[in-house]
Design a protein around this motif. Structure first.
Motif, mmCIF file in Angstrom:
data_model
loop_
_atom_site.group_PDB
_atom_site.id
_atom_site.type_symbol
_atom_site.label_atom_id
_atom_site.label_comp_id
_atom_site.label_asym_id
_atom_site.label_seq_id
_atom_site.Cartn_x
_atom_site.Cartn_y
_atom_site.Cartn_z
ATOM 1 N N TYR A 56 29.569 45.686 35.102
ATOM 2 C CA TYR A 56 29.703 44.680 33.912
ATOM 3 C C TYR A 56 30.387 45.088 32.730
ATOM 4 O O TYR A 56 31.373 44.694 32.207
ATOM 5 N N ARG A 57 29.924 46.507 32.344
ATOM 6 C CA ARG A 57 30.660 47.251 31.462
ATOM 7 C C ARG A 57 32.214 47.734 31.650
ATOM 8 O O ARG A 57 33.092 47.710 31.116
ATOM 9 N N MET B 290 31.886 38.228 33.392
ATOM 10 C CA MET B 290 32.871 39.508 32.628
ATOM 11 C C MET B 290 34.145 39.605 33.301
ATOM 12 O O MET B 290 35.046 39.646 32.725
ATOM 13 N N LYS C 178 35.983 36.708 32.278
ATOM 14 C CA LYS C 178 36.811 36.976 31.088
ATOM 15 C C LYS C 178 37.844 37.750 30.838
ATOM 16 O O LYS C 178 38.696 37.647 30.410
ATOM 17 N N GLU D 256 34.308 44.611 31.670
ATOM 18 C CA GLU D 256 34.547 44.499 30.154
ATOM 19 C C GLU D 256 35.433 45.282 29.949
ATOM 20 O O GLU D 256 36.746 44.972 29.149
#
Length: 171
Positions: free
Chosen positions: A65-66, A97, A100, A69
């Motif tokens: 996830y990070r 994510m 995004k 991101e």
């Protein structure tokens, strides 16, 4: 830990230890530490991209996830293919994510992939895909948004789709 300029050299390039430390902190149990590490990677920018791409295959979804991101916020074109692949991740947070991030990249090639994600089982993934389609814009993105609007039953997602249509310049 901030990585705008390294004080001892005045050099804005991180050394290998800085990068390694941030990457290790993405696995920290503390959400705040993971967020800080992600922002440090974004500050490092391009040199962090290969490591972030590799982390999209980590066993821990929080790391994936990070990493997704960071890739979106860095905005490097090398992230396009790995982020499109991450749209198929088994964890909804990672798909969210990745969608995004593709919007932040703004690459029109992502429209076809984001269109597919508009059918995701998770409403937040669908919201993210819609917002990204709105950022990317163009005729194909508008068509994808209009199609998603016809099929979407959840009011909150419909609102995001309508906002994305406005962002994309649809009438």
């Amino acid at each position: 830990m901030t990585y705008n300029t390294l004080p001892e050299t005045g050099d804005d390039r991180p050394d290998e230890q800085d990068l390694h430390t941030l990457l290790a902190r993405l696995s920290d149990p503390d959400k705040g530490v993971r967020a800080e590490a992600m922002h440090g990677l974004v500050t490092i920018g391009g040199p962090a991209v290969p490591a972030c791409i590799a982390l999209l295959h980590d066993d821990d979804w929080k790391v994936r996830y990070r990493a997704a991101e960071a890739l979106g916020l860095i905005g490097d074109d090398r992230a396009y293919a790995p982020l499109t692949a991450a749209l198929g991740d088994g964890k909804d947070h990672v798909r969210y994510m990745a969608a995004k991030g593709l919007g932040l990249l703004g690459d029109p090639r992502a429209v076809a992939h984001l269109r597919t994600v508009q059918r995701d089982e998770n409403e937040f993934v669908r919201r993210s895909a819609a917002a990204s389609l709105g950022k990317i814009g163009g005729v194909e993105a508008v068509a994808a948004l209009r199609s998603a609007l016809e099929d979407e039953a959840i009011g909150g997602v419909r609102e995001v789709i309508l906002a994305a249509l406005r962002d994309a310049g649809a009438d």
